[in-house]
Structure formats: C-alpha cells, structure tokens
Design a protein around this motif. Sequence first.
Motif, PDB file in Angstrom:
ATOM      1  N   ALA B 185      66.559   9.773   2.908  1.00 34.33           N
ATOM      2  CA  ALA B 185      67.700  10.416   3.579  1.00 34.33           C
ATOM      3  C   ALA B 185      68.919  10.419   2.661  1.00 34.33           C
ATOM      4  O   ALA B 185      69.629  11.426   2.546  1.00 34.33           O
ATOM      5  CB  ALA B 185      68.008   9.684   4.876  1.00 34.33           C
ATOM      6  N   LYS B 186      69.191   9.294   1.997  1.00 32.90           N
ATOM      7  CA  LYS B 186      70.354   9.228   1.099  1.00 32.90           C
ATOM      8  C   LYS B 186      70.204  10.163  -0.092  1.00 32.90           C
ATOM      9  O   LYS B 186      71.177  10.792  -0.511  1.00 32.90           O
ATOM     10  CB  LYS B 186      70.581   7.793   0.613  1.00 32.90           C
ATOM     11  N   ASN B 187      68.983  10.256  -0.622  1.00 33.75           N
ATOM     12  CA  ASN B 187      68.762  11.195  -1.741  1.00 33.75           C
ATOM     13  C   ASN B 187      69.061  12.612  -1.304  1.00 33.75           C
ATOM     14  O   ASN B 187      69.712  13.380  -2.011  1.00 33.75           O
ATOM     15  CB  ASN B 187      67.308  11.107  -2.235  1.00 33.75           C
ATOM     16  N   PHE B 188      68.559  12.947  -0.113  1.00 36.95           N
ATOM     17  CA  PHE B 188      68.785  14.272   0.451  1.00 36.95           C
ATOM     18  C   PHE B 188      70.295  14.524   0.590  1.00 36.95           C
ATOM     19  O   PHE B 188      70.812  15.575   0.221  1.00 36.95           O
ATOM     20  CB  PHE B 188      68.088  14.336   1.820  1.00 36.95           C
ATOM     21  N   LEU B 189      70.996  13.531   1.101  1.00 33.58           N
ATOM     22  CA  LEU B 189      72.446  13.662   1.306  1.00 33.58           C
ATOM     23  C   LEU B 189      73.176  13.807  -0.019  1.00 33.58           C
ATOM     24  O   LEU B 189      74.114  14.593  -0.135  1.00 33.58           O
ATOM     25  CB  LEU B 189      72.987  12.440   2.063  1.00 33.58           C
TER      26      LEU B 189
END
Lengths: 203, 251
Positions: B185-189
């Motif tokens: 999720a953080k990578n996506f963000l």
Amino acid sequence: MSILEYNGAAIIAMTGKNCVGIACDTRLGAQAQTVSCDFRKVFQFNKSFVGLAGLATDVQTMNNLLTFRKNLYELREEREMTPRVLSNLLSNLLYEKRFGPYFIEPVVAGLDENNEPFLSGMDLIGAPVYTDDFVVSGTATGNMYGMCETLYKKDMEVEELFETLSQALLASVDRDALSGWGATVHIVTKDGVISRELKARMD
Amino acid sequence: MGDSAYSFSLTTFSRTGKLLQIEYALNAVANGRTSLGICAKDGVVIATDKKLSSTLVDTDQVSKVQGITEGSGFVYSGLGPDYRVLGESLLVGFGLGVELVRKARKSSQSYYLQYRENKPVSQLVKSTASVMQEYTQSGGVRPFGVSLLVAGVDADNTPRLYQVDPSGAYFGWKATAIGKNYVNAKNFLEKRYQDDMELEDAIHTALLTLREGFEGEMTNENIEVGVVSNVDGKFRVLTPEQIQDYLDEAN
C-alpha cells in the motif's frame, strides 16, 4: 475591612480603533499606610495585557501562575495565546478555587489573532463579562465607571485613547484614598505597545 | 488499570536492549486490517478495510473511523492475528481502540473547558501518544495493540495526518498505510502521491490503494472513510451513499 480593599488598586481598560488601552495606579498600601509607589498591577502576555486588582499577594501569585501556563502553552502549541484564550484560562483558574478564592478581580485586554480589540473583566471566582467599550476594577470602581461613561467614545485613535484613559484614571483615583500614588498606561496596536508613566498626585 | 499487586512494569528490556512487548504489539498491528491516510493540500482522508469474517455481523454497529473533536478523527489498525477466532480478538483490538478514542475525546473536551478553543490536532496527537507511552512504563499493564492514524486540520489551518504507534512514538505523514499489506500500500501511495494533491483526488487515490490489497470485492459496506477539509475544518465520516459515489467514479 474587606480583603479586596486591603492593598488598594485601580485599573481601567478601554477599546479604541484597532487598539486597546489599559491603565493602572501604582500604589501598594497596608490599609491606610502607603508602602510603595511603584507596584504595577498590569502584566503583558504578548499582545494581551492582564490587569489584576485586589490582594497584592494574589496579584503576584496569579501573575506567576499565568506566566507559567502561558509559557507551557507556547512551548507545546508553538503559537501565542490569544486574549480570549487567556481570559478563559484565567476564569478557569479562579473557579478552581471556588470555595477558597484568590482575592483578585482581573481585567484582560488585548488584540486577537486578527488584531481586533478584545476586553473582558471578571469577578474573584471567574465569572466573565465581555464588553466592547471599557472594563474597570479596583477600589475606585464607582468613580471609574462614572468617568468612563462620561469620557468614552467609540473608535478613538491612539492619542485620543491615551488621553481619555489617563484622564479617566487620574480623576477617579484622586477621590479614592486607597489608590493613586502614580499611574502607568499601555496602548496596544498591531505595530506594538506604547507605555507611559503618568505624572500623578502623590497623595 | 493494573492490579495493585503489580507495581512493576510488564514491559521490560531484553538483553539486546529491545522492548519485546512493544515489538509484539507492532506485530499485532501489522496483522490487523489495513488502514491508510492521505494528506492533501486542502484536507485529509483516512480509510480502513471494514471486512468482517461473517455476513451475520451487523456492519452498522462496527465503526473504526471515529471523530474526536469537531476537526479531527482517528482510525485504528491492529486486531488479533487470527481472523477466524474473531469474537475475542475483535473485541480486544476494538476495545483498546475504543478506549483511546474515549480518552482522546475527554482530553479534547477538557481542553475546550480550559481554553474555550478546540484542541489542535497536533496537541491531540501528543497527548494520545503520551497515554500510549504510559502503558509501556506503568505497573500491571501492557502496551496498546493498536496503531492510530489521526487526521485533522491544525490551529494554523494546515491539514495534517499523523500515525501513533503502541510505543507512543508519533510521526507526521503526507501519506501512509498501516496493518496488513501496508508495504504494498505504501509503495502504491509513494508512486501516486503529489504535494499539490487536492482532497477529491486524495479520496480517489485512497480508495484505489485500499482496493489494491483487498480480498474479494470492495463495496461501500465493507470499507469506512473519514474526511476533513480545511474549508470548514470539520471531520466527517462518509455515509455508504457517499462512498458509493466515489466507488462509481473509480470504476
């Protein structure tokens, strides 16, 4: 003898056009005997001033307490206390001692975050009153109310506010045995504070 | 709080200098449901996966996005590790989150009583973090098994997003995710985040991010979204209808 009249004091605060003024006498007495002629009762907190009339020990204690709270607030919140917040804090501090109160009757005057004038007065247990013209406190309140009611006008500029405040205070304390012996006036504008010592009757 | 027989802390140092209880608490968080937040230039959005293991659960009664003051809200991540043994671990994680919400609300009202001003979100975070830290150094208690994401508009009208961990450490974020799948999720963000993002874009991105790691179909019933905009400075939990509108846009 009333405890609130033991030391003697006279404080007036007034609003002007984009400015506020606050003035106090500088007498400290032990009933009839005058002990000091430079005991100031008005204290600065950034753009706000707090005037404390009443028992001198409580005046000093409350000043210290307010400084303590203001400093912690500024460290934690990284911003200055507005006069409204200061007034509320003071009200709370006083009510905490509802059944063993501080013998002071304070006055808060300042410019808020939008540089609009703010005034409030309260009794010794913190009941606040918010006005847009003037507040008075001390041993000569009868005189001060009369003078303010007569001399006050809305939207006075700095110089006129200074004159009005000074005359109102000087005339009031001259008829009161327990206040007078010198006076200090502060005018707060968005550009800063102008403070003056008044030449008063030293009796 | 804490049996009187326990005057010593249950959180004690290991030989290597770690506080294992806190590490384990962070593990509990990492196994909890995903929550994420994005700070836009004109507001903040926080969202969480509300998926429940049984269709018999009344989803209306489950609420993990909670308003604290008029201008700030929490979401918490960190339930028990085993979804199937739902009842207890749900209540435990839930209960802890609820307790923090309760304390935070009380402290905010206390602030208002003293100062007649709403407690700024940065102050709220500091005091909540302080509470969580106390539970790592007091007798007879264990650390909270939840991490919080706090969204609000601060005293100077800037939108802010904070994360608060079981250790009591807090961090300001532009965008972050916690719980299961937080790494992806953080990578996506990170790829999607822009400094000048607007709130509407942020909500859109938040939903897309949540959908990335979602097991099964994401609907307006199994997610929760909270939003605060610096236009009115009020924190609101979105209704299912409002969520549906955003989901429709995303499709």
